[in-house]
Write a protein that holds these residues in place. Structure first.
Motif: not given
Length: 304
Positions: A94-95, A302, A91-92, A299-300, A16
């Protein structure tokens, strides 16, 4: 000595991160995936018993591969038909919780990074986004620490002067995006004018493959009129009744995904100014740049 299976495990742990670095340097998901695959080939041939810092070593491999690939594509981008925009990706969530991470992968920021030299871009990404030390970056890009500090200073100044006016409020971004697509679909110019900053600019990337504006479109009235037509006219051969618009996360923020009956047609992402008005719109319609969206991979991006 590290076994082949251990080497695969180590690489997978950092995959990642490697994609996240390569994508920010290249602005292309396809090229970033190729760089990661090439990094695996190099990693698999390395005597890993001599590698004390796997993360740093892999970052070095992928950074150099990405810079080489960026240099090789410079001419192609310089002769591109119309504005060149980065390849959008899903994107996920989390970002978005990481303001620096979300801004660094936004379409607006990637456009700014496109104006840096390959070495400046790599140094900026490794330092400002992933917080590598100057010593680590120097090793990664095969430069002296002093040269890296100078490149970082140049890149930081260049980006700061052109940094998009970025709103980190996730709820506001989603709300404005929802209102924007409703107004555009309904041909509501008054609401569009309320949502747009007076000096808003629209960039459309068709790459010569589909019909798009070949130059940026500027000014609230002109941009509002452009989008108000979406509600009552065909877009790339698809009638409004056959068009489906989805609110998805694109490059770390709420974005719009346009689908026809048999294909993905385009993406739109909005950049807000500090007052929550739309200051920039990036519209990617080149089918060659929509493969990552079509595939649906999330996509992650981070720092893991």
């Amino acid at each position: 000595m590290t076994s082949p299976d251990d080497g695969q495990q180590v690489f997978d742990e950092h995959r990642n991160l490697l994609f996240a670095v390569a994508y920010r340097i290249l602005g292309s998901a396809a090229d970033a995936e190729d760089a990661v695959q090439d990094a695996w080939l190099k990693w698999s041939a390395v005597d890993r018993s001599r590698v004390s810092d796997s993360k740093g070593y892999l970052a070095r491999i992928v950074s150099n591969l990405a810079m080489d690939r960026l240099r090789s594509t410079r001419h192609q981008r310089e002769t591109y038909v119309g504005p060149w925009l980065p390849e959008p990706i899903l994107t996920s969530g989390d970002i978005v919780d990481d303001v620096t991470g979300a801004e660094s992968v936004s379409m607006a920021m990637l456009v700014v990074l496109e104006t840096l030299s390959p070495i400046e871009r790599a140094v900026f990404v490794l330092k400002e986004v992933f917080d590598f030390s100057y010593v680590e970056i120097a090793a990664a890009v095969d430069r002296s620490e002093e040269a890296v500090r100078q490149a970082a200073h140049r890149a930081r100044g260049h980006v700061q002067a052109r940094r998009p006016r970025f709103s980190a409020d996730r709820t506001k971004q989603r709300d404005v995006t929802t209102k924007f697509v409703a107004a555009a679909s309904g041909g509501d110019i008054n609401t569009l004018m309320d949502l747009l900053a007076p000096d808003v600019t629209l960039w459309t990337d068709g790459g010569g493959k589909v019909r798009q504006a070949l130059r940026p479109v500027s000014g609230a009235e002109t941009v509002a009129a452009w989008f108000a037509r979406l509600g009552d006219s065909a877009y790339q051969g698809v009638e409004p009744a056959d068009m489906r618009v989805e609110l998805v996360e694109i490059n770390g923020a709420a974005g719009l995904l346009f689908r026809g009956p048999d294909r993905v047609i385009a993406t739109i992402t909005l950049t807000l100014d500090p007052e929550g008005r739309i200051i920039a719109i990036h519209n990617v319609a080149n089918p060659d740049k929509l493969h990552a969206i079509v595939e649906g991979a999330v996509h992650d991006l981070g720092d893991r």
